[in-house]
Design a protein around this motif. Sequence first.
Motif, PDB file in Angstrom:
ATOM      1  N   SER A 168       0.843  -1.182   0.000  1.00  2.73           N
ATOM      2  CA  SER A 168       0.000   0.000   0.000  1.00  2.73           C
ATOM      3  C   SER A 168       0.880   1.234   0.000  1.00  2.73           C
ATOM      4  O   SER A 168       2.072   1.170   0.332  1.00  2.73           O
ATOM      5  CB  SER A 168      -0.953   0.013   1.193  1.00  2.73           C
ATOM      6  OG  SER A 168      -0.257   0.215   2.404  1.00  2.73           O
ATOM      7  N   SER A 169       0.287   2.362  -0.343  1.00  3.77           N
ATOM      8  CA  SER A 169       1.060   3.601  -0.394  1.00  3.77           C
ATOM      9  C   SER A 169       1.531   4.028   0.986  1.00  3.77           C
ATOM     10  O   SER A 169       2.599   4.628   1.122  1.00  3.77           O
ATOM     11  CB  SER A 169       0.235   4.711  -1.045  1.00  3.77           C
ATOM     12  OG  SER A 169      -0.949   4.963  -0.321  1.00  3.77           O
ATOM     13  N   SER A 170       0.744   3.722   2.017  1.00  2.00           N
ATOM     14  CA  SER A 170       1.083   4.152   3.369  1.00  2.00           C
ATOM     15  C   SER A 170       2.027   3.196   4.086  1.00  2.00           C
ATOM     16  O   SER A 170       2.894   3.638   4.849  1.00  2.00           O
ATOM     17  CB  SER A 170      -0.189   4.326   4.197  1.00  2.00           C
ATOM     18  OG  SER A 170      -0.930   3.128   4.265  1.00  2.00           O
ATOM     19  N   ASP A 171       1.868   1.907   3.859  1.00  2.00           N
ATOM     20  CA  ASP A 171       2.615   0.909   4.623  1.00  2.00           C
ATOM     21  C   ASP A 171       3.693   0.198   3.819  1.00  2.00           C
ATOM     22  O   ASP A 171       4.420  -0.639   4.373  1.00  2.00           O
ATOM     23  CB  ASP A 171       1.657  -0.128   5.203  1.00  2.00           C
ATOM     24  CG  ASP A 171       0.679   0.463   6.196  1.00  2.00           C
ATOM     25  OD1 ASP A 171      -0.445  -0.060   6.313  1.00  2.00           O
ATOM     26  OD2 ASP A 171       1.043   1.458   6.858  1.00  2.00           O
ATOM     27  N   GLY A 172       3.798   0.490   2.549  1.00  2.00           N
ATOM     28  CA  GLY A 172       4.791  -0.177   1.735  1.00  2.00           C
ATOM     29  C   GLY A 172       4.453  -1.642   1.511  1.00  2.00           C
ATOM     30  O   GLY A 172       3.288  -2.025   1.457  1.00  2.00           O
TER      31      GLY A 172
END
Length: 122
Positions: A52-56
């Motif tokens: 994800s963009s937030s959690d990689g």
Amino acid sequence: QVQLVESGGGLVRPGGSLRLSCTASGLTLDDYVIGWFRQAPGKEREKISCSSSSDGDWFYAGSVAGRFDISRDNAKKTIYLQMHNLQPRDAAVYYCAADPVCGTFVDEWDYWGQGTQVTVSS
């Protein structure tokens, strides 16, 4: 309308590399986990990664860990699956999928691409 489109599949020799792309449209990518799955003939669909963009990238299946790597271009809304040291066991149709969470089961995922074929053969 939500669309996920995979590309980049093809024929590669054992030990070779290939990069797959998943381009998303019709959704806010920041709100979704992108998963990569693969399915060989006669076998169940296997989840191989989540990002994800937030959690990689926080999940890789043991079958691909150390050989596959996720990257992304947020401006292009494209997620890449870089595959190294491909072996015949990796031959499958590869799919990307989107869901708010990295679900355990295939049926939990909201959106799917059409798949792209990866063939590994000498």
